[in-house]
Design an enzyme around this catalytic site. Sequence first.
Site, PDB file in Angstrom:
ATOM      1  N   ASP A  45       0.856  -1.197   0.000  1.00  0.00           N
ATOM      2  CA  ASP A  45       0.000   0.000   0.000  1.00  0.00           C
ATOM      3  C   ASP A  45       0.889   1.242   0.000  1.00  0.00           C
ATOM      4  O   ASP A  45       1.624   1.491   0.962  1.00  0.00           O
ATOM      5  CB  ASP A  45      -0.884  -0.031   1.263  1.00  0.00           C
ATOM      6  CG  ASP A  45      -1.954   1.052   1.269  1.00  0.00           C
ATOM      7  OD1 ASP A  45      -1.910   1.945   0.393  1.00  0.00           O
ATOM      8  OD2 ASP A  45      -2.825   0.997   2.157  1.00  0.00           O
ATOM      9  N   GLU A  71     -10.490   2.717  -1.423  1.00  0.00           N
ATOM     10  CA  GLU A  71     -10.964   2.665  -0.033  1.00  0.00           C
ATOM     11  C   GLU A  71     -11.588   3.976   0.453  1.00  0.00           C
ATOM     12  O   GLU A  71     -12.364   3.960   1.387  1.00  0.00           O
ATOM     13  CB  GLU A  71      -9.840   2.219   0.904  1.00  0.00           C
ATOM     14  CG  GLU A  71      -8.705   3.189   1.010  1.00  0.00           C
ATOM     15  CD  GLU A  71      -7.566   2.672   1.885  1.00  0.00           C
ATOM     16  OE1 GLU A  71      -7.238   1.485   1.814  1.00  0.00           O
ATOM     17  OE2 GLU A  71      -7.009   3.486   2.640  1.00  0.00           O
TER      18      GLU A  71
HETATM   19  C1  GCO Z   1      -5.734   0.024   4.345  1.00  0.00           C
HETATM   20  C2  GCO Z   1      -5.941   1.482   4.592  1.00  0.00           C
HETATM   21  C3  GCO Z   1      -5.991   1.896   6.007  1.00  0.00           C
HETATM   22  C4  GCO Z   1      -6.390   3.357   6.144  1.00  0.00           C
HETATM   23  C5  GCO Z   1      -7.365   3.556   7.250  1.00  0.00           C
HETATM   24  C6  GCO Z   1      -7.764   5.008   7.422  1.00  0.00           C
HETATM   25  O1  GCO Z   1      -5.328  -0.279   3.249  1.00  0.00           O
HETATM   26  O2  GCO Z   1      -6.018  -0.783   5.212  1.00  0.00           O
HETATM   27  O3  GCO Z   1      -5.055   2.248   3.844  1.00  0.00           O
HETATM   28  O4  GCO Z   1      -4.760   1.634   6.572  1.00  0.00           O
HETATM   29  O5  GCO Z   1      -5.281   4.140   6.396  1.00  0.00           O
HETATM   30  O6  GCO Z   1      -8.492   2.768   6.989  1.00  0.00           O
HETATM   31  O7  GCO Z   1      -8.830   5.134   8.289  1.00  0.00           O
HETATM   32 MG    MG Z   2      -4.994   1.293   1.961  1.00  0.00          MG
END
Ligand code: GCO
Ligand code: MG
Length: 405
Positions: A212, A264
């Site tokens: 990520d 997301e």
């Molecule tokens: C992921 C997301 C989370 C977000 C979080 C913010 O891929 O799981 O990037 O790490 O940062 O949901 O509230």
């Molecule tokens: Mg993420």
Amino acid sequence: MKIKQIKVFICSPGRNFVTVKVITDSGLYGLGDATVNGREMAVVTYLEEHLVPCLIGRSAHDIEDIWQYLYKGVYWRKGAINMAAIAAIDMALWDIKGKVAGLPVYQLLGGRSRRGVTLYAHANGETIETTLDMAEEHIKQGFKAIRLQSAVPGLNVTYGVLGDKKDYYELQGNRPLPPEEDWSTHKYFNMVEDLFRQARERFGNDVQLLHDVHSRLTPIESARLGKLLEKYNLLFLEDASMAENQDNYKVIRQHTTIPLAIGETYNTIWDCKDLIQNQLIDYIRVAATHAGGITALRRITDFASVYNVKTAPHGAPDLSPICFAAHMHLNTWAPNFGIQEFVGLGNEQIRQVFQQDIQIKDGMAHLSDAPGLGIEFDESAAKEYPYRRSYLPVSRLEDGTVWNW
Ligand code: GCO
Ligand code: MG
């Protein structure tokens, strides 16, 4: 069967969750998740003050009509707070419909498409070695796909890395103001290729690897990263760049065949329409809570399937177990399901408040045949964990410029 009452709860069993309970005159009720990390009270007020009064007395069976009524009827469409509120009502109504039918929600969506739901686990560490040690633990437990995040040497904190700091975004509750984190693209590039090279050297090619970027790179930087990591055969690179301008992904696609995932933070099908339709991504990661519930995700899933885009629902700890359950039903049904992000079934307090019977085995999750969403919410346990204001961090470049967190 009419909607008689809607209760909105906010509790903090280790982190904040907003939960909606739609109660019908038949006594049956349904549950939904409306958590927007760091902005929880906005959704609570929005629900209580604006949505709930419009729903009392309506037929709990009219899921689609209620969705359209709340979406089109507001005039101010879209938006994280609005769509999370709609999502929670929608999930609760699907839960009720399943209970009436005596069937799990995936059966109402069209039935089972697979044996179980493949998960990817998180491995993160202060060094590449500790990250890979954690990955090895997951592999031993049977996980077939692992997301690797490692601290960037020289930065105070790195996204996704718990280390011994115990201050990962999921362990929320002691952040009365947003903490600040540094970001340096240059330093990140010095670390990231080593992480994947060492992972492949240590684990070989069988395990699926993911990463990520958390939208820290510009499109051309993402393209460079994609080219650099292509040889390590990632399942996908997530949030390589922001896509408020969906054309950003054309730049990335022109340069690399690395599979791309995003979504997301998206609230509607419109946020991902161009990316899907132009086949600029491979996985769409919208969450039921943030993109309008099961009704909306079903629509996005079908649309994505036309363009060979698979689903990979967001599974961070700020989505409550109710959202995870909703995803499990969608994932069990969706013909174009890809993979589900997984960070465990929650700490002891979370499992006290939200009770469910999802089984995890060999890196896969399996639903029980409980009707509806198959999840319970313990109101009195929730009262033991009152809301605590908390924020996500804010990112700055090393010269102090605000950057994407
Ligand atoms: C992921 C997301 C989370 C977000 C979080 C913010 O891929 O799981 O990037 O790490 O940062 O949901 O509230
Ligand atoms: Mg993420």
